[in-house]
Design a protein around this motif. Sequence first.
Motif, PDB file in Angstrom:
ATOM      1  N   CYS A 169     -10.427   5.983 -10.576  1.00 24.84           N
ATOM      2  CA  CYS A 169     -10.511   6.660  -9.281  1.00 24.84           C
ATOM      3  C   CYS A 169      -9.418   6.274  -8.283  1.00 24.84           C
ATOM      4  CB  CYS A 169     -11.866   6.367  -8.626  1.00 24.84           C
ATOM      5  SG  CYS A 169     -13.276   6.989  -9.558  1.00 24.84           S
ATOM      6  N   ASP A 170      -8.913   5.071  -8.335  1.00 21.96           N
ATOM      7  CA  ASP A 170      -8.061   4.541  -7.275  1.00 21.96           C
ATOM      8  C   ASP A 170      -6.671   5.168  -7.264  1.00 21.96           C
ATOM      9  OD1 ASP A 170     -10.166   2.854  -6.693  1.00 21.96           O
ATOM     10  OD2 ASP A 170      -9.203   1.042  -7.456  1.00 21.96           O
ATOM     11  N   GLY A 171      -6.107   5.239  -6.065  1.00 20.47           N
ATOM     12  CA  GLY A 171      -4.741   5.713  -5.947  1.00 20.47           C
ATOM     13  C   GLY A 171      -4.404   6.174  -4.553  1.00 20.47           C
ATOM     14  N   VAL A 172      -3.208   6.723  -4.427  1.00 19.02           N
ATOM     15  CA  VAL A 172      -2.667   7.215  -3.162  1.00 19.02           C
ATOM     16  C   VAL A 172      -2.180   8.641  -3.402  1.00 19.02           C
ATOM     17  CG1 VAL A 172      -0.928   6.860  -1.370  1.00 19.02           C
ATOM     18  CG2 VAL A 172      -1.922   4.881  -2.538  1.00 19.02           C
ATOM     19  N   GLN A 173      -2.389   9.489  -2.403  1.00 18.37           N
ATOM     20  CA  GLN A 173      -1.991  10.898  -2.512  1.00 18.37           C
ATOM     21  C   GLN A 173      -1.386  11.337  -1.184  1.00 18.37           C
ATOM     22  OE1 GLN A 173      -5.331  13.614  -2.451  1.00 18.37           O
ATOM     23  NE2 GLN A 173      -4.243  15.125  -3.683  1.00 18.37           N
ATOM     24  N   ILE A 174      -0.327  12.104  -1.271  1.00 20.31           N
ATOM     25  CA  ILE A 174       0.216  12.809  -0.110  1.00 20.31           C
ATOM     26  C   ILE A 174       0.005  14.291  -0.371  1.00 20.31           C
ATOM     27  CG2 ILE A 174       2.194  13.214   1.402  1.00 20.31           C
ATOM     28  CD1 ILE A 174       3.655  10.976  -0.161  1.00 20.31           C
ATOM     29  N   VAL A 175      -0.559  14.988   0.604  1.00 22.27           N
ATOM     30  CA  VAL A 175      -0.631  16.445   0.538  1.00 22.27           C
ATOM     31  C   VAL A 175       0.256  16.971   1.660  1.00 22.27           C
ATOM     32  CG1 VAL A 175      -2.080  18.500   0.651  1.00 22.27           C
ATOM     33  CG2 VAL A 175      -2.953  16.415  -0.442  1.00 22.27           C
ATOM     34  N   PHE A 176       1.361  17.573   1.279  1.00 16.45           N
ATOM     35  CA  PHE A 176       2.277  18.165   2.250  1.00 16.45           C
ATOM     36  C   PHE A 176       1.743  19.535   2.648  1.00 16.45           C
ATOM     37  CE2 PHE A 176       4.809  15.258  -0.316  1.00 16.45           C
ATOM     38  CZ  PHE A 176       5.430  14.503   0.657  1.00 16.45           C
TER      39      PHE A 176
END
Length: 195
Positions: free
Chosen positions: A140-147
């Motif tokens: 499940c873990d992580g980092v996301q950028i939504v532009f």
Amino acid sequence: MGNSRAYPVLRTSDPAEAYARAERLRALLETCEDEVSLYAELLTAADVRRMAEVLPGARLDHLDVRTGPEGEYLRFDLDPRTAEDAALEPHLPLNVMVDVPTGSAEERFAAAVGRGTAAVHWCGRWPADPETGSVGSPQCDGVQIVFHGDRSQWGGWAEHHTVFVHVSKFGDEPRARKLAAVIGSEVLGEAQLGW
């Protein structure tokens, strides 16, 4: 993946700031997968050319399904590096979705994003945090950028860019708050369904 919970921790109109702060969070992952997922909607011929430079050889396709006269699926088959704008424009909008080695293209990708929705997904595992009782969740873990968006699941267009931290499918707001504080921010809303 494991249906993570995604907490928005930054909204900004500056894509470079979104990238820099997300990269700072990514560096905090105890482990990070070898590949990062990149996605972009390409609305103009200029968008297509920029992405072709950043992701040479990546498969571009029509954003919406297109079919030929006999119902066959049509694929985008032009070389975006050499095709004229007049040849590209009837195919727009296009998209690209690709996994690339972590650290190989993310910053250039962020700089090449146009007005379409785009995303960067770094998956990994957060370290255990005895202070909050949090443990890492590699599914499940992580980092996301939504532009140009404010939904982890890419629902709708927005003027701003949003950074999310992904945690356990059960949620972990204390961890999300600590991570947001690292980048000088705070949790900006309810947890959303992640990946």
